[in-house]
Write an enzyme that holds these catalytic residues in place. Sequence first.
Site, PDB file in Angstrom:
ATOM      1  N   HIS A   1       0.817  -1.143  -0.091  1.00 38.19           N
ATOM      2  CA  HIS A   1       0.024   0.010   0.141  1.00 38.19           C
ATOM      3  C   HIS A   1       0.804   1.210   0.160  1.00 38.19           C
ATOM      4  CE1 HIS A   1      -3.439   2.654   1.350  1.00 38.19           C
ATOM      5  NE2 HIS A   1      -2.581   3.239   2.034  1.00 38.19           N
ATOM      6  N   GLU A   2       1.892   1.267   0.973  1.00 34.54           N
ATOM      7  CA  GLU A   2       2.887   2.628   0.734  1.00 34.54           C
ATOM      8  C   GLU A   2       3.581   2.571  -0.332  1.00 34.54           C
ATOM      9  OE1 GLU A   2       2.362   4.489   3.171  1.00 34.54           O
ATOM     10  OE2 GLU A   2       0.789   3.502   4.258  1.00 34.54           O
TER      11      GLU A   2
ATOM     12  N   HIS B   1       1.610   4.321  -2.718  1.00 34.71           N
ATOM     13  CA  HIS B   1       1.567   5.603  -2.762  1.00 34.71           C
ATOM     14  C   HIS B   1       2.712   6.358  -3.232  1.00 34.71           C
ATOM     15  CE1 HIS B   1      -1.898   6.652  -0.025  1.00 34.71           C
ATOM     16  NE2 HIS B   1      -1.430   5.846   0.924  1.00 34.71           N
TER      17      HIS B   1
ATOM     18  N   GLU C   1      -6.321   7.133  -1.194  1.00 35.98           N
ATOM     19  CA  GLU C   1      -6.194   5.733  -0.310  1.00 35.98           C
ATOM     20  C   GLU C   1      -6.817   4.518  -1.276  1.00 35.98           C
ATOM     21  OE1 GLU C   1      -4.770   5.127   2.361  1.00 35.98           O
ATOM     22  OE2 GLU C   1      -3.783   7.072   2.085  1.00 35.98           O
TER      23      GLU C   1
END
Length: 297
Positions: free
Chosen positions: A143-144, A147, A224
């Site tokens: 997930h990071e 980003h 997100e």
Amino acid sequence: MKRIALFLATNLAILVVFSIVINILMAVFGIDYGSTQGLLLFAAVFGFGGAFISLAMSKWMAKRATGAQVIQQPRNDTERWLFNTVARQAQQVGLTMPELAIYNSPEPNAFATGPSRNNSLIAVSTGLLQSMTRDEVEAVLAHEMSHVANGDMVTLTLIQGVVNTFVIFLARLIAGAVNNVLRGNQENSRGQGGFVYFGLVVLFEIMFGFLASIIVMYFSRQREYRADAGAAKLVGANKMIAALQRLGQGRIRNDESALEGSLAAFGIRAGKKSASELLLTHPPLEKRIMALQQGRF
């Protein structure tokens, strides 16, 4: 709401400080307050300038704020696994290996920051490592990494710069018009309005700053969903769903996030639910899980 209130108050305080500096500099350089072009130029310089300075310092500030320790050389099995996982994911998305750090916090969380896609930092909390399985931690790291790969830090900085510019510009433009009416158009109020004009500027900056924060929060929530989708593509939707469900359990035990401001915006989880989703940096976990279950990635 404490975290959100602090985040909004910090942004509004910065705008007020900018307001004072702009007034001084425009007087020093003799820039005409009656010139819309001159006012817009100064608003853009300070609106984008502050945002990009924060971006340039983001890694340093994040390390200082959380006490994160960068893994230079893995010292144990957990650090080796983290390092190898991040290195593999970075290779999958075609990025330079980000700096990887661990910070001491019982809250299960992680965040990414940095001035560019190839100059970034990913940090995970000790609480996250202790409360999640490796599959779940892998999903959080993905997930990071998403980003970073999506360039979200730069994108959000640009959005913040645009809204800052218009907050500074519109506050002065409208304050000047109102002050002109109050003074009966006797003189150029923006140039010689004194304390009344300045007070109106601060009032309108607070009002517009709050509305601008709603816009920034909206884009933050969309990021997100995209990062969740990116993680699903990297490690599988089931792992990402399991990680979010685990975060939901952690939220019940510890509802307040230790991350503040821009770090909170880039964390895997946010604090307690606001009275309105308009002020949330993250969508509710239930909506994020539903999006993944419905295959929206």
